[in-house]
Design an enzyme around this catalytic site. Structure first.
Site, PDB file in Angstrom:
ATOM      1  N   CYS A 109       5.377 -12.483  23.603  1.00 25.23           N
ATOM      2  CA  CYS A 109       5.945 -13.505  24.488  1.00 25.23           C
ATOM      3  C   CYS A 109       4.869 -14.419  25.063  1.00 25.23           C
ATOM      4  CB  CYS A 109       6.693 -12.838  25.650  1.00 25.23           C
ATOM      5  SG  CYS A 109       7.937 -11.634  25.164  1.00 25.23           S
ATOM      6  N   ASP A 110       3.740 -13.850  25.476  1.00 25.84           N
ATOM      7  CA  ASP A 110       2.774 -14.591  26.290  1.00 25.84           C
ATOM      8  C   ASP A 110       1.402 -14.758  25.658  1.00 25.84           C
ATOM      9  OD1 ASP A 110       4.715 -14.672  28.334  1.00 25.84           O
ATOM     10  OD2 ASP A 110       4.132 -12.678  29.020  1.00 25.84           O
TER      11      ASP A 110
ATOM     12  N   CYS B 119       4.145  -8.258  27.413  1.00 23.71           N
ATOM     13  CA  CYS B 119       4.640  -8.685  26.109  1.00 23.71           C
ATOM     14  C   CYS B 119       3.639  -9.645  25.473  1.00 23.71           C
ATOM     15  CB  CYS B 119       6.011  -9.345  26.256  1.00 23.71           C
ATOM     16  SG  CYS B 119       6.704  -9.925  24.681  1.00 23.71           S
TER      17      CYS B 119
END
Length: 284
Positions: free
Chosen positions: A202-203, A199
């Site tokens: 997300c990261d 992701c």
């Protein structure tokens, strides 16, 4: 084939049946309620392919929820507060994920409202679960293996030990990342969530990827979108693809190719993930 390593972003987380009743704690006062349960006999194949008789606990409910992530528990909380007494099947290692889904594989969650300090993904899942139970949801750590939705209400669901009939079924099974099945990419001994992620949103802005060389594995729209997003933070983004063409839509492929921080490595497949300090993604 080249052996590539570095920061990778693949783009492609027994209850014994009772004879007559099953019980559940509900909200506030510790009272008990009973579900409509009984034991039935079912013909099931065993591991040798032989059909044997198995005892299934039969449960009737107004609403059954299939899933164990944020969406499933949101439904459970709303239904519980409406006093509809839902039951939830959170699964057990379905798609290789623990109850809670992909969130259980996440480390620090920093973008969930109500938590000024980061919270671990697994701990957040535990809080979802506790809140569902608090409002009267009965949770089973079992995987639903079969559903019959075509016959209309009441619908039927099966686990290894239960047959459930429900007036309403909510399916909130979420998604599972398509991981690279290569050495060094697992959770226990590899770099999953330690440089390998699924992701970018997300990261991608985390210190693991910011100002570092990052690889995106894939050639579709998802890979192009992730690569363009990562280019905001990474010093260099390599798209690693096994063909000499991209499966992505024309506009997404053109956007990725036009980004000066993105380079495509054709005819290549990732064989292993390992870390060597000072090396770039090509091991140089």
């Amino acid at each position: 084939m080249q052996s590539l390593h570095g920061h990778l972003m693949p783009c492609t987380r027994n209850i014994r049946p009772s004879r007559t009743q099953c019980w559940q704690h509900t909200t506030a006062a510790p009272r008990l309620r009973s579900l409509n349960c009984r034991t039935v006999r079912s013909r099931q194949p065993n591991d040798r392919g032989c059909v044997v008789l198995a005892s299934l606990q039969e449960i009737s409910t107004k609403c059954a929820i299939v899933g164990g992530g944020p969406a499933a528990h949101t439904a459970a909380i709303y239904l519980g507060r409406a006093e509809l007494e839902p039951i939830l099947f959170e699964g057990w290692m379905a798609n290789g994920l623990a109850p809670g889904g992909q969130l259980t594989t996440t480390t620090y969650v920093e973008n969930f409202p109500g938590f000024p300090k980061p919270i671990m993904g697994a701990e957040l899942c535990d809080r979802f679960r506790a809140q569902s139970v608090e409002y009267g949801c009965k949770i089973y750590t079992e995987t639903v293996n079969k559903l019959d939705l075509l016959g209309g209400s009441p619908f039927k669901l099966w686990t290894d030990t239960k047959l459930i009939t429900a007036d309403t079924v909510i399916i909130a099974t979420g998604a599972a990342a398509k991981r690279l099945r290569i050495p060094g990419a697992d959770e226990e001994t590899g770099y999953w969530n330690k440089g390998i992620s699924a992701c970018a949103v997300c990261d991608g802005a985390s210190p693991l990827f910011r100002n570092n060389v990052v690889g995106v594995v894939g050639g579709g729209d998802a890979a192009m979108e992730e690569a363009c997003f990562l280019a905001r933070y990474a010093s260099k983004v390599y798209i690693i693809h096994r063909f000499d063409y991209l499966e992505a839509s024309k506009v997404m492929a053109r956007r990725a190719k036009a980004n000066p921080k993105i380079e495509i490595i054709w005819h290549s497949q990732v064989l292993e993930a390992y870390g060597v300090e000072g090396d770039d993604i090509l091991g140089r």
